[in-house]
Design a protein around this motif. Structure first.
Motif, PDB file in Angstrom:
ATOM      1  N   THR A  76      46.935  44.695  39.675  1.00 14.02           N
ATOM      2  CA  THR A  76      47.183  44.630  41.116  1.00 14.02           C
ATOM      3  C   THR A  76      46.996  46.003  41.755  1.00 14.02           C
ATOM      4  O   THR A  76      46.371  46.124  42.815  1.00 14.02           O
ATOM      5  N   ILE A  77      47.527  47.051  41.112  1.00 16.41           N
ATOM      6  CA  ILE A  77      47.347  48.412  41.627  1.00 16.41           C
ATOM      7  C   ILE A  77      45.867  48.777  41.640  1.00 16.41           C
ATOM      8  O   ILE A  77      45.363  49.326  42.626  1.00 16.41           O
ATOM      9  N   SER A  78      45.177  48.484  40.565  1.00 17.98           N
ATOM     10  CA  SER A  78      43.749  48.804  40.494  1.00 17.98           C
ATOM     11  C   SER A  78      42.972  48.093  41.588  1.00 17.98           C
ATOM     12  O   SER A  78      42.116  48.699  42.248  1.00 17.98           O
ATOM     13  N   ARG A  82      40.959  49.914  44.686  1.00 17.76           N
ATOM     14  CA  ARG A  82      39.543  49.635  44.982  1.00 17.76           C
ATOM     15  C   ARG A  82      39.380  49.156  46.424  1.00 17.76           C
ATOM     16  O   ARG A  82      38.483  49.590  47.136  1.00 17.76           O
ATOM     17  N   ARG A  83      40.278  48.263  46.845  1.00 19.58           N
ATOM     18  CA  ARG A  83      40.202  47.733  48.199  1.00 19.58           C
ATOM     19  C   ARG A  83      40.425  48.839  49.222  1.00 19.58           C
ATOM     20  O   ARG A  83      39.687  48.963  50.205  1.00 19.58           O
ATOM     21  N   ALA A  84      41.430  49.680  48.992  1.00 28.73           N
ATOM     22  CA  ALA A  84      41.729  50.766  49.929  1.00 28.73           C
ATOM     23  C   ALA A  84      40.582  51.764  49.995  1.00 28.73           C
ATOM     24  O   ALA A  84      40.247  52.259  51.085  1.00 28.73           O
ATOM     25  N   LYS A  86      37.401  51.138  49.476  1.00 26.50           N
ATOM     26  CA  LYS A  86      36.327  50.508  50.251  1.00 26.50           C
ATOM     27  C   LYS A  86      36.649  50.527  51.740  1.00 26.50           C
ATOM     28  O   LYS A  86      35.798  50.847  52.565  1.00 26.50           O
ATOM     29  N   GLN A  87      37.875  50.188  52.082  1.00 28.89           N
ATOM     30  CA  GLN A  87      38.257  50.173  53.486  1.00 28.89           C
ATOM     31  C   GLN A  87      38.257  51.581  54.062  1.00 28.89           C
ATOM     32  O   GLN A  87      37.849  51.789  55.203  1.00 28.89           O
ATOM     33  N   HIS A  88      38.700  52.558  53.293  1.00 27.61           N
ATOM     34  CA  HIS A  88      38.717  53.943  53.758  1.00 27.61           C
ATOM     35  C   HIS A  88      37.305  54.420  54.064  1.00 27.61           C
ATOM     36  O   HIS A  88      37.104  55.173  55.020  1.00 27.61           O
ATOM     37  N   ARG A  89      36.359  54.000  53.258  1.00 26.64           N
ATOM     38  CA  ARG A  89      34.971  54.368  53.517  1.00 26.64           C
ATOM     39  C   ARG A  89      34.491  53.783  54.840  1.00 26.64           C
ATOM     40  O   ARG A  89      33.623  54.358  55.482  1.00 26.64           O
ATOM     41  N   LEU A  90      35.019  52.652  55.223  1.00 24.64           N
ATOM     42  CA  LEU A  90      34.577  51.988  56.457  1.00 24.64           C
ATOM     43  C   LEU A  90      35.348  52.436  57.686  1.00 24.64           C
ATOM     44  O   LEU A  90      34.841  52.392  58.794  1.00 24.64           O
ATOM     45  N   THR A  91      36.610  52.813  57.505  1.00 25.48           N
ATOM     46  CA  THR A  91      37.439  53.207  58.655  1.00 25.48           C
ATOM     47  C   THR A  91      38.215  54.463  58.328  1.00 25.48           C
ATOM     48  O   THR A  91      38.380  54.820  57.170  1.00 25.48           O
ATOM     49  N   ASP A  92      38.729  55.109  59.352  1.00 24.17           N
ATOM     50  CA  ASP A  92      39.513  56.332  59.141  1.00 24.17           C
ATOM     51  C   ASP A  92      40.956  56.038  58.765  1.00 24.17           C
ATOM     52  O   ASP A  92      41.646  56.886  58.238  1.00 24.17           O
ATOM     53  N   ARG A  93      41.426  54.872  59.081  1.00 25.63           N
ATOM     54  CA  ARG A  93      42.813  54.564  58.748  1.00 25.63           C
ATOM     55  C   ARG A  93      42.933  53.125  58.280  1.00 25.63           C
ATOM     56  O   ARG A  93      42.163  52.265  58.664  1.00 25.63           O
TER      57      ARG A  93
END
Length: 183
Positions: A76-78, A82-84, A86-93
């Motif tokens: 779950t942590i992994s 990975r999700r965070a 990917k999202q960080h690459r797309l948005t600043d927050r």
């Protein structure tokens, strides 16, 4: 016991008892690895949702419920990291956090503070190869046996023993390294 596990996915009373029996241990496990109380609360919830989805996969003859849960928590942590990423690459927050009430926040902050030393130990282990670090974390910090750590990681017990030995040899100057189960 295997039959009992299968019922946690379908029997609300059995699931509640299972949840109450293990929620503190899962919360401690996650608080050692995550600094944000909102994230800890969300990850705890995700672990138990995963339990509902995969309750049939637990095999009592392979190890304890807690080892099985720690394996789910690690995955779950992994997945969250990975999700965070990917999202960080797309948005600043990162958005979408659910609000915690004051009591929840205070309890999680206390838990995170209580796990401060364990986080420092994890930082000291950061230079180890992933496999060695994972076994050492589960045995020393999470107090699993080597057999349970092997189950949580999906590896053979012999491989877990070798990885633990290598990790301890590398970090032998740190006092916490020799703590934990040896067999």
């Amino acid at each position: 016991m295997l039959r009992k596990r299968a019922t946690i996915a379908t029997d609300p009373v059995a699931f509640e008892a299972f949840y109450r029996r293990h929620v503190d241990a899962v919360t401690r496990f996650l608080a050692r690895r995550v600094n944000d109380p909102h994230d800890v609360a969300d990850l705890v919830a995700e672990v138990f949702v995963a339990v509902l989805d995969s309750g049939r996969t637990y095999r009592a003859e392979l190890g304890s419920e807690i080892a099985w849960l720690y394996g789910i928590a690690r995955k779950t942590i992994s997945a969250e990291r990975r999700r965070a990423f990917k999202q960080h690459r797309l948005t600043d927050r990162v958005s979408g956090r659910r609000p915690l009430d004051t009591d929840d926040l205070a309890r999680l902050e206390e838990r995170i503070d209580a796990e401060r030393h364990a986080r420092q130990a994890l930082e000291a282990m950061a230079g180890l190869p992933d496999g060695e670090r994972a076994v050492l974390e589960l045995v020393v910090l999470d107090r699993l046996t080597v057999a349970e750590a092997a189950l949580a990681l999906g590896i053979r017990q012999g491989a877990a023993k070798v990885r633990l030995h290598r990790a301890r040899r590398t970090l032998r100057s740190l006092p916490f390294v020799m703590d934990g189960a040896s067999g």
